[in-house]
Design an enzyme around this catalytic site. Structure first.
Site, mmCIF file in Angstrom:
data_model
loop_
_atom_site.group_PDB
_atom_site.id
_atom_site.type_symbol
_atom_site.label_atom_id
_atom_site.label_comp_id
_atom_site.label_asym_id
_atom_site.label_seq_id
_atom_site.Cartn_x
_atom_site.Cartn_y
_atom_site.Cartn_z
ATOM 1 N N GLY A 242 0.813 -1.209 0.000
ATOM 2 C CA GLY A 242 0.000 0.000 0.000
ATOM 3 C C GLY A 242 0.846 1.256 0.000
ATOM 4 C CG PHE A 243 4.240 1.240 -0.853
ATOM 5 C CD1 PHE A 243 5.170 0.568 -0.073
ATOM 6 C CD2 PHE A 243 3.842 0.660 -2.038
ATOM 7 C CE1 PHE A 243 5.704 -0.642 -0.479
ATOM 8 C CE2 PHE A 243 4.371 -0.557 -2.454
ATOM 9 C CZ PHE A 243 5.302 -1.204 -1.677
ATOM 10 N N GLY A 523 2.726 -0.032 13.281
ATOM 11 C CA GLY A 523 1.921 -1.226 13.440
ATOM 12 C C GLY A 523 2.416 -2.155 14.525
ATOM 13 C CG LEU A 606 10.226 -6.880 18.098
ATOM 14 C CD1 LEU A 606 8.749 -6.524 18.173
ATOM 15 C CD2 LEU A 606 10.779 -7.180 19.476
ATOM 16 C CD GLN A 614 8.675 -3.894 5.850
ATOM 17 O OE1 GLN A 614 8.236 -2.745 5.930
ATOM 18 N NE2 GLN A 614 8.312 -4.714 4.889
ATOM 19 C CD GLU A 681 6.243 4.971 6.955
ATOM 20 O OE1 GLU A 681 5.678 5.834 6.262
ATOM 21 O OE2 GLU A 681 5.915 4.707 8.115
#
Length: 719
Positions: A242-243, A523, A606, A614, A681
């Protein structure tokens, strides 16, 4: 010279590439078992195709639906003349088919419903619509007479912040940089199209939607369609990226729900990729002026970052590009501002790292210019300007390991071996040797810092222990490809003290406990906080329980609204440093990235495997931002010229070199129970500037407009 902050113990560097748990949804995705929004086809499903306006501004005077309704398979044509009436909403971009107004090219003015996708597309292409055309204003925003200062930029950031006396301090500075950087529009273009499948049954609405947050979609649909929220269920189980473009409800979900209500049958609507530039948001073009005043040691005394951008007449959206300058470097005298103009253009919105990605390109390029002006190594210059506290707020940092990211990155990259002279690096044939000129390549290296704020939103979750020893965690998180199922299971297992294999995670439906959207790199921190609390409570219940569990098992719930609402006394940010090596073809002007390396300080990592993915994904997107991704608005027609992946060039495999992602094992007790910061990001934030700085080092010419395409480089190479 401003004293450096007191030294802190350096966190160890982690480079266990590929380590960590296997993604839980990997098999489903590679075998096709994972079903996306467009892959749900209820019995009797109708296919819908929206019709965009073909004028830049005006009004619809006639929709010739009668001609289309005679075509085979066409069931209905919705327009402002017959579409269901919507309730008042907070987002005017969703007030679709409610009146005859056309605010910009591409605004949806009709929807065609047919029995097959082919019949719907053919009919939509043939639908005749008459308009009254009005004069339109496409900009550009720079020096526009209607420029104004908004109250806030995106994220609630004040549009203007001033400290000290910038003008006086800048004029008195020994070394001054004053440069303007521009960027064309950029588009999100996720792999999965924006799609919705909606149907009504006995007054209840069910929607499969490609979104970054099913709870938000449910709430907005309930408001617009004027039905109780408990009668709307939105499912976003699998989302193909989605970005930011799926961060809030987009036209497809509203149109599908309206069409299903009108026809009384399930409706599937998939937005064509050619429509996305005008309908789902984009990063608006930006003009950024950065001024830095420093002493001969490179220590900054005055810093100004002034941003000019555009929005639509439908909705105000202002990217907070000047906000990072309030965090990054020592600057006793500072001015950071945003100005915007409303034009007859599509509405901009979130795109990966809004504000940070664009603003740090300008700031980090200006820092490189300051390094050149002072003759100080770019890494050393940044180290000399490390602030003791956050410059804008005066708050202490909860953790700030940017200096260590720079040092470790320089070591891993081999920065010390760099010849600082622009144009000194060459490979292949050279001028005057008789070899073909095109064999020569100019080699350059560059560095940039990156930052992204730590964001936390309220979330709820439940945790259940069954008699068979299994555990179930439930919450309405959305996995947009980041690996949420995997990391939430790991958080739950750690809190419960059980093997991760015993934990199942159920997410992606508004019927589950409410959770915030997947966005703002928040998130995992937000959802994980609630999951950790629920599982900690469940672990306590299990310890207190004696004997076998009851047949129904035990369940605990958590709600982090109170914790998320507390104002922290700390400035909380992730930091990083990116290093790039490029080669520039002296004949074609083509830039190729040879190496990219990033080192990040983002709290506790984590899930190393998904985290590495990412970081690398963000740096790849930053590569596109620097070299290939650009979109131009046609002033005559008011639309973006690059509307598909043939003309809007996202990086492909051949463009992407081996990318290294490393991180520090950072402990920060002021975040959440897991000690994690966001990572989705920050990878994009410094990459474009690092590449642009490397291009300057290669060719000796400073280009200040992205993307750095061959046509912009060639005139300088010929000189």
């Amino acid at each position: 010279m401003t004293p450096a902050p007191p030294p802190q113990p350096s966190p160890p560097l982690v480079s266990d590439v590929g380590a960590g748990a296997v993604r839980r949804d990997a098999r489903q995705k590679v075998t096709g078992a994972a079903r996306y929004a467009a892959e749900h086809t209820p019995p009797g499903c109708v296919h819908a195709v929206p019709v965009p306006a073909t004028v830049a501004r005006g009004r619809v005077t006639a929709v010739h639906a009668d001609e289309i309704l005679r075509r085979p398979g066409v069931l209905a044509v919705l327009s402002h003349e017959n579409a269901p009436r919507l309730g008042e909403g907070d987002d005017p971009t969703l007030a679709l088919l409610q009146d005859d107004r056309v605010p910009h090219q591409g605004w949806y003015v009709a929807v065609v419903l047919a029995d097959t996708p082919e019949n719907a597309r053919a009919a939509a292409d043939e639908l005749r619509i008459d308009y009254v055309v009005e004069d339109h204003d496409p900009g550009p925003p720079a020096d526009h007479p209607r420029l104004y200062a908004p109250e806030e930029a995106n994220g609630g950031h004040p549009a203007l912040r001033e400290r000290g006396d910038f003008d006086t301090a800048f004029d008195a500075s020994t070394v001054r940089v004053d440069a303007t950087y521009t960027m064309t529009a950029q588009h999100n273009h996720p792999m999965e199209p924006h799609a919705s499948t909606a149907w009504w049954q006995d007054g209840d609405l069910t929607v499969y939607d490609s979104s970054q947050g099913a709870t938000t979609v449910r709430d907005v649909l309930a408001q617009l369609l004027r039905v109780p929220g408990e009668r709307v269920t939105v499912v976003s189980a699998y989302v193909g990226g989605g970005f930011g473009s799926k961060g809030t409800p987009r036209p497809q979900v509203v149109l599908a729900a309206m069409a299903s209500r009108h026809l009384g049958r399930p409706v599937k609507l998939v937005l064509p990729r050619r429509d996305l530039a005008a309908t789902v948001g984009h990063r608006a073009p930006l003009v950024q002026r950065v001024r830095i005043g420093a002493d001969t040691d490179g220590v900054i005394g005055a810093l100004a970052h002034e941003v000019v951008t555009q929005t639509s007449t439908v909705k105000e959206f202002v990217e907070q590009a000047a906000a990072p300058a309030r965090t990054m470097y020592t600057s006793p005298h500072s001015r950071t501002s945003h100005r915007v103009v409303a034009l007859d253009v599509p509405t901009p919105s979130w795109m990966r790292a809004p504000g940070e990605a664009s603003g740090m390109y300008a700031l980090e390029t200006a820092m490189d210019e300051l390094a050149v002006a002072t003759g100080i190594d770019p890494v050393e210059l940044r180290l000399r300007n490390e602030p003791v506290t956050e410059p804008d707020s005066g708050r202490p940092f909860s953790s700030r390991n940017l200096a260590e990211c720079l040092r470790q990155g320089a070591r891993l990259f081999g920065w010390a071996d760099r010849d600082p002279r622009p144009g000194a690096g060459r490979t292949g044939g050279a001028r005057g040797t008789g070899e073909r000129f095109g064999d020569e390549r100019l080699i350059g290296t560059g560095v940039a810092a990156s930052t992204y704020p730590y964001l936390l939103s309220p979330s709820t979750a439940s945790a259940h222990a069954a008699p068979d020893g299994s555990h179930l965690v439930r919450l309405n998180a959305t996995d947009i490809g980041t690996g949420a199922r995997t990391v939430l299971a790991q958080i739950a297992a750690e809190a419960l003290g059980v093997p991760a294999a015993s934990v199942r995670v159920e997410l992606g439906s508004s019927a589950l406990p409410t959770a915030p959207l997947a966005g703002g790199s928040s998130g995992t921190s937000s959802w994980g906080f609630a999951v950790h609390q629920a599982c900690t409570a469940l672990a306590g219940m299990l310890r207190a329980h004696s004997g076998p569990l009851p047949p129904e098992g035990l369940t605990a719930s958590a709600d982090t609204t109170e914790e998320a609402g507390r104002e922290s006394p700390y400035a909380r940010h992730a930091f990083g440093a990116q290093f790039a090596e490029v080669e520039v073809d002296t004949v074609t002007g083509e830039v190729r990235v040879r190496r990219l390396l990033g080192v990040f300080a983002a709290g506790r990592i984590l899930s190393p495997r998904t985290a590495r993915s990412q970081f690398i994904g963000g740096m790849t997107m930053g590569l596109g931002m620097a070299l290939t991704e650009g979109s131009t608005l046609d002033p005559a027609f008011g639309d973006f010229a690059e509307r598909d992946l043939a003309s809007y060039h996202v990086p492909v495999c051949a463009d992407v070199p081996a990318i290294e992602a490393h991180w520090l094992d950072e402990e920060d007790p002021h975040l959440n129970p897991m000690g994690s910061k966001g990572i989705g990001e920050i990878g994009i934030v410094g990459t474009a500037a690092a590449i642009a700085n490397a291009v300057h080092h290669a060719v000796g010419v400073r280009l200040r407009e992205l993307p750095l395409t061959p046509d912009r480089l060639l005139p300088h190479l010929r000189d």
